[in-house]
Scaffold this active site. Structure first.
Site, PDB file in Angstrom:
ATOM      1  CD  GLU A   1     -47.157 -19.952   2.852  1.00 52.40           C
ATOM      2  OE1 GLU A   1     -47.923 -20.444   2.012  1.00 52.40           O
ATOM      3  OE2 GLU A   1     -47.334 -20.067   4.086  1.00 52.40           O
TER       4      GLU A   1
ATOM      5  CG  HIS B   1     -64.439   2.386 -12.353  1.00 52.00           C
ATOM      6  ND1 HIS B   1     -65.085   3.505 -12.787  1.00 52.00           N
ATOM      7  CD2 HIS B   1     -64.374   1.544 -13.415  1.00 52.00           C
ATOM      8  CE1 HIS B   1     -65.436   3.342 -14.056  1.00 52.00           C
ATOM      9  NE2 HIS B   1     -65.022   2.161 -14.463  1.00 52.00           N
TER      10      HIS B   1
ATOM     11  CE  LYS C   1     -48.566 -23.166  12.003  1.00 47.68           C
ATOM     12  NZ  LYS C   1     -48.541 -24.547  11.474  1.00 47.68           N
TER      13      LYS C   1
END
Lengths: 521, 521
Positions: free
Chosen positions: B316, B345, B449
């Site tokens: 960010e 793994h 937004k």
């Protein structure tokens, strides 16, 4: 209207499993699709499903597709073996829930799963995604590492409760050190609590493995069989995934049903094969060379472990040095992500504005919740915002030349989680055909185990040397010379770790390379 | 011996904070370090710390370094404000723990944090990494999204306990929709339980924000101030991070002490500045253009959220389209990872064998656990295996031309977590100087937004149209035409979401583009 037409032409809805796939935002999808050697893909799929040695490096069949449909398994013995496990599992879960099988302090209330890699990631995903919260039949805990502090943390959560905790140890060979170490430490904890570990223990392992022999010798509650033709990362449809689900109270049969139905759809030799569409989109987005990372963004909290699950499934399957003809290819496909819209307040800033080195897979879930949503503002619910964030981000990325795939599910329930996972399993199989790698072995993981063993041998030599010369102190270089090794750096790191746990003494110098180490008298 | 020499020359141990940094496995470190414009970096650091408008796009100061050392804040008012919050916080946490401040059902036992981005990731990391397990003073829960099902899950965990649950709502402006929606839904839950939300609620917000006004009007338990000069991703040293820590019983003063001590070290204008070393290593590994991803591999379960925290902090901050001179640069640095050896793994298979498109940061913790470890086999503990896996993987990657950095900590405790986070905060500041981007704004998040709002407006128009024509059904194209929009695709997606939640009716056609939608009578 052009975008709407492209969307209509490149969005596929699979009624039978209630799943949508939209690849309209993958620019070169059509060109790549036209070039895909479908004949090869379907030939290999058929061979694999009929029991060929598809994992040729390890000389093994690849049978995870049989696990949800034993009828297609290549022999009667296998068909029987798979369905017998289902029956055993049902009876066992029933006996645990009813209290017919009890721990030393009474009815089992908790489950501790000890396992790593696929033995942890599958059950962790399923049990989180399908959790009923406080209404789960049993509480699940995981030990998926060999970190002593992590083991202490897990045991602290179970303090005073070990007598009502069922321990599932999952390891095909029984030789995975992390799992074996976790089991040994848990065994000690049972001893400290004056309880008998074996009366609480269940093994999931290959017949006659080290773990199988131990479990049978010690009379554990149950031994469930595993098979060498099931890889860890595709073991969620085996007892590895199904047993924790069943114990928690998740309908594992619906989960298997979802996988089976998706498997049927991905056997269709046509354009409308969902796994072929998905694998083609990956190829188109990454030029078939993993040139871009796959960011997984489910807009649903329950699915926040899905990216971690896919990270293993995809990167461990496709991340290979050699192709099937032993050409050096260094293939792979990087996967990361968590969940939306949460991630929009984190790294999505970089996706929007930074390097164009990724493509996103949005996972949209139509149903917001089981009940009715209240309005937060006029006519708008919290779920409308979630949908709005997904659509807004997707559009903004597209307008900025960042590609994306969108998967749409009606709901996150056992059936649809099965659908989703089976889709990705098959897409990985198909993509491996396209780029011609063996998706079913993991040579790097094996090499990692060996490298650790070499280092532990070195530690033994160091300790031996210090023990043999108890009054003397040594620099890392002294020790290297004495034990005939030129890995001074690793010797130093091992000494620091031993000193950090008060197992040897360290006398610090002004520069760390001159630190002196001595046996603790 | 050459590797040992390189290791000795490129490993730095910072006694004051007990932290080691090894950059010997970053090939071009020296060349890049020689070219770094240190003068610029330190000039900008000094200006930022003395209160310049370092976040010039938003016309704001950048003050997170003051939060652990108010003495360096640029004005007396700020110094006072920061230390006053510390006192208020201590008194408040004491009153909660002692029961002087109670919920409607008695003493507070749980904390529900509602916040997203930095308001969640910091407290989540700290409270997991520093947890005392069942001995935590309070149990912590998080709501970090606007997913209705996720909200239901969190509330289910707190069923019957809301009267003893403290709710912390964190939002600088109070306008973050996810946080506001979470708060509204939790408020409804208190109403359903016949409890008064305000008697359990605490706000962390800027003075006179929407949230501040609401909290004061409704008489919440407490309003803690936030400031516009603290970014979400660097808010862990503010009350956003400190309050959850204090409530859980974590020594937040030691945490701040660790940050303060690291800040001092990173102010040193010399080669041995740990943040300068780290930022240089990033630049060297990625060619200053984010050409490789940063894989974070702490070999310690407690730190498994650290990569997620860094993913936000780094991506960010650095993921920016324009540099400070408004040149198009599309900068960034991709971060992912979980923990070792577990990840060995999983995707580490690809790191070992696949594309060379990453560098690893290993985080080594010397102390295995607080007690003594049992031997699993002769002379070998579970922790020795953990160390062996780290060293083996690091060496194998190196031998295969994959670069890595190794950080070494003695322990994961409040002090050292503070050290670690402050190191990365400053390294991000320095790296931003090197590549000349503003690390302190997030235009993409704001744009996200806005995009969502546009889409919600579209939904209102759709619903209006259907409501006005209640007996008629419409295709997506019909509706687009009627409401004068050409976003047919988004209209279709919104219709599907509304129908998926039984808020409108859908009549399916053979192709989804011909589905017909109608108001629910």
């Amino acid at each position: 209207m052009d975008m709407w037409k492209r969307f209509c032409d490149h969005s596929f809805y699979f009624d039978a499993v209630e799943l949508g796939i939209d690849v309209s935002k993958i620019g070169t999808f059509d060109e790549v699709f036209a070039k895909v050697d479908r004949e090869k893909i379907f030939r290999e799929m058929a061979a694999l499903e009929s029991g060929s040695i598809a994992n040729f490096d390890e000389n093994r069949m690849v049978g995870h597709y049989w696990l949800r449909n034993p009828a297609i398994a290549p022999s009667g013995d296998l068909k029987t073996a798979i369905s017998e496990v289902w029956n055993t599992l049902d009876r066992f879960a029933y006996a645990i829930h009813s209290g017919d099988i009890c721990g030393q302090s009474g009815k089992f209330k908790n489950v501790l799963c000890i396992g790593i890699g696929g033995s942890a990631l599958g059950p962790q995903l399923a049990c989180k995604a399908l959790s009923h919260g406080p209404r789960n039949k049993m509480a699940l805990f995981f030990l998926d590492n060999t970190d002593p502090d992590g083991i202490d943390s897990a045991l602290a959560e179970l303090e005073g409760k070990l007598g009502e905790t069922l321990v599932i140890v999952t390891s095909k060979s029984g030789g995975t050190p992390e799992t074996r170490n976790g089991m040994a430490e848990v065994n000690f904890a049972y001893e400290r609590a004056k309880l008998t570990f074996s009366r609480h223990a269940v093994a999931i392992t290959c017949e006659d493995s080290q773990l199988d022999r131990q479990a049978k010798k010690e009379g554990w509650l149950k031994c469930f069989p595993m098979w060498d033709w099931v890889g860890g990362r595709t073991s969620i449809a085996s007892v590895v995934g199904l047993l924790p689900m069943a114990l928690q109270g998740i309908d594992h049969k619906k989960f298997l049903g979802g996988m089976r139905d998706m498997d049927s759809l991905t056997r269709v030799h046509e354009k409308t094969n969902p796994a072929l569409i998905l694998a083609t989109a990956w190829y188109a987005a990454t030029n078939g060379k993993g040139e871009k990372a796959m960011v997984i963004l489910p807009y649903k909290d329950r699915l926040d472990l899905f990216s971690k699950f896919l990270q293993q499934l995809i990167m461990e399957s496709l991340g290979k040095k050699l192709d099937r003809a032993n050409n050096m290819v260094e293939q792979g496909l990087t996967v990361y992500g968590n969940k939306g819209s949460t991630d929009q307040h984190a790294y999505v800033q970089q996706l929007r504005d930074g390097m164009n080195n990724f493509f996103v897979t949005f996972i949209e879930v139509l149903s917001d919740r089981s009940g009715v949503s209240p309005f937060i503002e006029e006519g708008i619910t919290a779920g409308d915002y979630l949908e709005g964030f997904l659509l807004g981000t997707r559009q903004a990325l597209y307008e900025n030349g960042r590609e994306s795939i969108t998967l749409t599910l009606g709901n996150v329930d056992p059936y649809h989680l099965g659908v989703l996972i089976a889709l990705y399993e098959r897409a990985v199989s198909f993509y491996a055909s396209m780029v011609n790698v063996n998706a079913y072995h993991q040579p790097g993981v094996e090499a990692g185990k060996k490298a650790a063993n070499t280092i532990l041998q070195l530690q033994k030599s160091i300790l031996q040397h210090l023990r043999n010369n108890p009054k003397q102190s040594f620099s890392p270089e002294n020790i290297a010379q004495a034990i005939g090794s030129d890995d001074v750096e690793i010797i130093f790191k091992l000494l620091e770790h031993l000193a950090g746990n008060r197992r040897i003494q360290c006398q610090k110098s002004t520069h760390f390379s001159q630190n002196m180490y001595q046996f603790l008298s």
